[in-house]
Scaffold this motif. Structure first.
Motif, PDB file in Angstrom:
ATOM      1  N   GLU A 117      46.293  40.876 -40.331  1.00 47.45           N
ATOM      2  CA  GLU A 117      45.555  39.611 -40.203  1.00 47.45           C
ATOM      3  C   GLU A 117      45.233  39.026 -41.577  1.00 47.45           C
ATOM      4  N   ARG A 118      44.855  39.876 -42.507  1.00 47.19           N
ATOM      5  CA  ARG A 118      44.515  39.392 -43.849  1.00 47.19           C
ATOM      6  C   ARG A 118      45.738  38.877 -44.594  1.00 47.19           C
ATOM      7  N   ASN A 119      46.911  39.266 -44.133  1.00 44.09           N
ATOM      8  CA  ASN A 119      48.154  38.855 -44.790  1.00 44.09           C
ATOM      9  C   ASN A 119      49.048  38.089 -43.818  1.00 44.09           C
ATOM     10  N   GLU A 120      48.444  37.227 -43.021  1.00 46.48           N
ATOM     11  CA  GLU A 120      49.188  36.530 -41.978  1.00 46.48           C
ATOM     12  C   GLU A 120      50.224  35.560 -42.542  1.00 46.48           C
ATOM     13  N   GLY A 121      50.095  35.158 -43.786  1.00 47.99           N
ATOM     14  CA  GLY A 121      51.069  34.246 -44.374  1.00 47.99           C
ATOM     15  C   GLY A 121      52.228  34.932 -45.047  1.00 47.99           C
ATOM     16  N   GLU A 122      52.483  36.193 -44.686  1.00 44.68           N
ATOM     17  CA  GLU A 122      53.553  36.987 -45.315  1.00 44.68           C
ATOM     18  C   GLU A 122      54.569  37.390 -44.242  1.00 44.68           C
ATOM     19  N   PRO A 123      55.518  36.523 -43.896  1.00 47.34           N
ATOM     20  CA  PRO A 123      56.431  36.815 -42.787  1.00 47.34           C
ATOM     21  C   PRO A 123      57.382  37.976 -43.042  1.00 47.34           C
ATOM     22  N   ASP A 124      57.594  38.338 -44.302  1.00 51.35           N
ATOM     23  CA  ASP A 124      58.525  39.427 -44.609  1.00 51.35           C
ATOM     24  C   ASP A 124      57.849  40.793 -44.630  1.00 51.35           C
ATOM     25  N   MET A 125      56.537  40.824 -44.486  1.00 58.02           N
ATOM     26  CA  MET A 125      55.807  42.093 -44.459  1.00 58.02           C
ATOM     27  C   MET A 125      55.962  42.737 -43.087  1.00 58.02           C
ATOM     28  N   HIS A 126      56.189  44.050 -43.065  1.00 61.32           N
ATOM     29  CA  HIS A 126      56.278  44.789 -41.805  1.00 61.32           C
ATOM     30  C   HIS A 126      55.568  46.126 -41.929  1.00 61.32           C
ATOM     31  N   ILE A 127      54.998  46.562 -40.829  1.00 57.11           N
ATOM     32  CA  ILE A 127      54.413  47.892 -40.721  1.00 57.11           C
ATOM     33  C   ILE A 127      55.121  48.610 -39.580  1.00 57.11           C
ATOM     34  N   VAL A 128      55.675  49.782 -39.857  1.00 57.08           N
ATOM     35  CA  VAL A 128      56.396  50.576 -38.866  1.00 57.08           C
ATOM     36  C   VAL A 128      55.667  51.900 -38.667  1.00 57.08           C
ATOM     37  N   VAL A 129      55.362  52.246 -37.422  1.00 60.84           N
ATOM     38  CA  VAL A 129      54.779  53.548 -37.102  1.00 60.84           C
ATOM     39  C   VAL A 129      55.795  54.330 -36.271  1.00 60.84           C
ATOM     40  N   VAL A 130      56.106  55.535 -36.708  1.00 59.79           N
ATOM     41  CA  VAL A 130      57.083  56.395 -36.042  1.00 59.79           C
ATOM     42  C   VAL A 130      56.348  57.446 -35.213  1.00 59.79           C
ATOM     43  N   VAL A 131      56.675  57.528 -33.927  1.00 61.16           N
ATOM     44  CA  VAL A 131      56.030  58.500 -33.036  1.00 61.16           C
ATOM     45  C   VAL A 131      57.071  59.117 -32.104  1.00 61.16           C
ATOM     46  N   GLU A 132      56.737  60.292 -31.595  1.00 59.13           N
ATOM     47  CA  GLU A 132      57.617  60.975 -30.658  1.00 59.13           C
ATOM     48  C   GLU A 132      57.545  60.339 -29.276  1.00 59.13           C
ATOM     49  N   GLU A 133      58.708  60.152 -28.663  1.00 54.87           N
ATOM     50  CA  GLU A 133      58.767  59.664 -27.283  1.00 54.87           C
ATOM     51  C   GLU A 133      58.076  60.661 -26.367  1.00 54.87           C
ATOM     52  N   GLY A 134      57.235  60.140 -25.457  1.00 56.13           N
ATOM     53  CA  GLY A 134      56.569  61.002 -24.486  1.00 56.13           C
ATOM     54  C   GLY A 134      55.404  61.800 -25.034  1.00 56.13           C
ATOM     55  N   SER A 135      54.975  61.521 -26.261  1.00 50.77           N
ATOM     56  CA  SER A 135      53.916  62.306 -26.890  1.00 50.77           C
ATOM     57  C   SER A 135      52.541  61.716 -26.599  1.00 50.77           C
ATOM     58  N   PRO A 136      51.472  62.536 -26.747  1.00 52.25           N
ATOM     59  CA  PRO A 136      50.112  61.986 -26.642  1.00 52.25           C
ATOM     60  C   PRO A 136      49.871  60.868 -27.651  1.00 52.25           C
ATOM     61  N   ALA A 137      50.507  60.952 -28.821  1.00 49.65           N
ATOM     62  CA  ALA A 137      50.350  59.914 -29.844  1.00 49.65           C
ATOM     63  C   ALA A 137      50.864  58.573 -29.334  1.00 49.65           C
ATOM     64  N   LEU A 138      52.012  58.582 -28.675  1.00 51.46           N
ATOM     65  CA  LEU A 138      52.571  57.336 -28.161  1.00 51.46           C
ATOM     66  C   LEU A 138      51.706  56.780 -27.033  1.00 51.46           C
ATOM     67  N   SER A 139      51.232  57.654 -26.154  1.00 46.89           N
ATOM     68  CA  SER A 139      50.352  57.201 -25.074  1.00 46.89           C
ATOM     69  C   SER A 139      49.075  56.586 -25.630  1.00 46.89           C
ATOM     70  N   ALA A 140      48.522  57.217 -26.669  1.00 47.52           N
ATOM     71  CA  ALA A 140      47.304  56.693 -27.275  1.00 47.52           C
ATOM     72  C   ALA A 140      47.556  55.359 -27.960  1.00 47.52           C
ATOM     73  N   LEU A 141      48.693  55.237 -28.625  1.00 45.47           N
ATOM     74  CA  LEU A 141      49.034  53.964 -29.259  1.00 45.47           C
ATOM     75  C   LEU A 141      49.102  52.848 -28.228  1.00 45.47           C
ATOM     76  N   ARG A 142      49.726  53.130 -27.102  1.00 42.04           N
ATOM     77  CA  ARG A 142      49.844  52.122 -26.051  1.00 42.04           C
ATOM     78  C   ARG A 142      48.472  51.749 -25.492  1.00 42.04           C
TER      79      ARG A 142
END
Length: 249
Positions: free
Chosen positions: A53-78
């Motif tokens: 939100e603080r960098n909303e004027g930066e269209p080339d910025m990306h944040i990628v989070v890698v998680v295991e399919e079917g994991s508690p981490a993915l369920s929590a993220l959702r």
């Protein structure tokens, strides 16, 4: 295997060569550091969402989070994901493959010049972790070509292995540094490191993470507010380091 999808609405964001992209796991949410998935996801979504939100004027910025399919981490993220920004992307991978996936994001069409990995206070010694997903990132950096193998003991996540290119670069930059829990420490990579040459990773950010395992280095106790506070500092430090180093157009 691996895949990916943008969390939230708005369609795919513009993706360049990854020079302004940062990738990480869901910090502390693994068998080593033992943070509850719900706490890890809640803190991550709060801090990463605010950063975008603080960098909303930066269209080339990306944040990628890698998680295991079917994991508690993915369920929590959702459950906790309130980020509708298409610059936020979740990439899923197979069981136990988070470190490998982090090291191969270009192969999945998500090249990232910045990788954040979990480390402990002794990261400056440059030794490959003996367990945890950070070890695969060390392995993917290839062998160090400028120093002979060495061995010694360590604490927490530190193991005994021949030096890697990431390990050597880390030791050169931070050899005598005792890391501060909650802080990220950038290490630039260069040729001939395979992570740099084939995957376009220019900087690895060592995040000195808290541990919820009693007796471990960085143990922060059972107080949930304390866990959230220290984990929040980790994300804040990662984002600020990334923001200060990423290229501007």
């Amino acid at each position: 295997g691996g895949g990916g999808g943008a969390a939230g609405a708005g369609g795919p964001a513009r993706w360049d060569k990854g020079g302004s992209a940062l990738a990480m796991p869901l910090l502390c949410c693994d068998d080593v550091l033992q943070c509850e998935a719900e706490i890890a996801a809640e803190v991550a979504m709060d801090l990463l969402g605010n950063f975008l939100e603080r960098n909303e004027g930066e269209p080339d910025m990306h944040i990628v989070v890698v998680v295991e399919e079917g994991s508690p981490a993915l369920s929590a993220l959702r459950s906790f994901c309130n980020i509708s920004d298409p610059r936020f992307v979740v990439v899923t991978c197979g069981l136990g493959e988070e470190g490998v996936c982090l090291s191969r994001l270009k192969d999945f069409g998500r090249p990232c010049a910045f990788l954040a990995i979990e480390s402990d206070r002794f990261f400056g010694k440059g030794r490959r972790p003996c367990r945890g997903r950070s070890s695969e990132v060390f392995d993917a950096s290839g062998p160090s070509l400028s120093s002979p193998p060495s061995s010694s003991g360590g604490a927490g996540l530190i193991g005994t292995t021949p030096p890697t290119a990431l390990g050597k670069a880390t030791q050169t930059r931070y050899g005598k540094t005792l890391g501060e829990v909650g802080r990220a420490y950038p290490v630039p990579l260069s040729s001939p490191c395979p992570l740099y040459v084939s995957q376009g990773v220019e900087t690895v950010l060592h995040v000195v993470c808290p541990s919820m395992e009693e007796g471990a280095d960085g143990y922060v106790g059972t107080d949930l507010a304390r866990q959230r506070e220290v984990l929040g500092r980790c994300y804040h430090s990662v984002c600020e380091a990334f923001n200060s180093l990423r290229p501007r157009k």
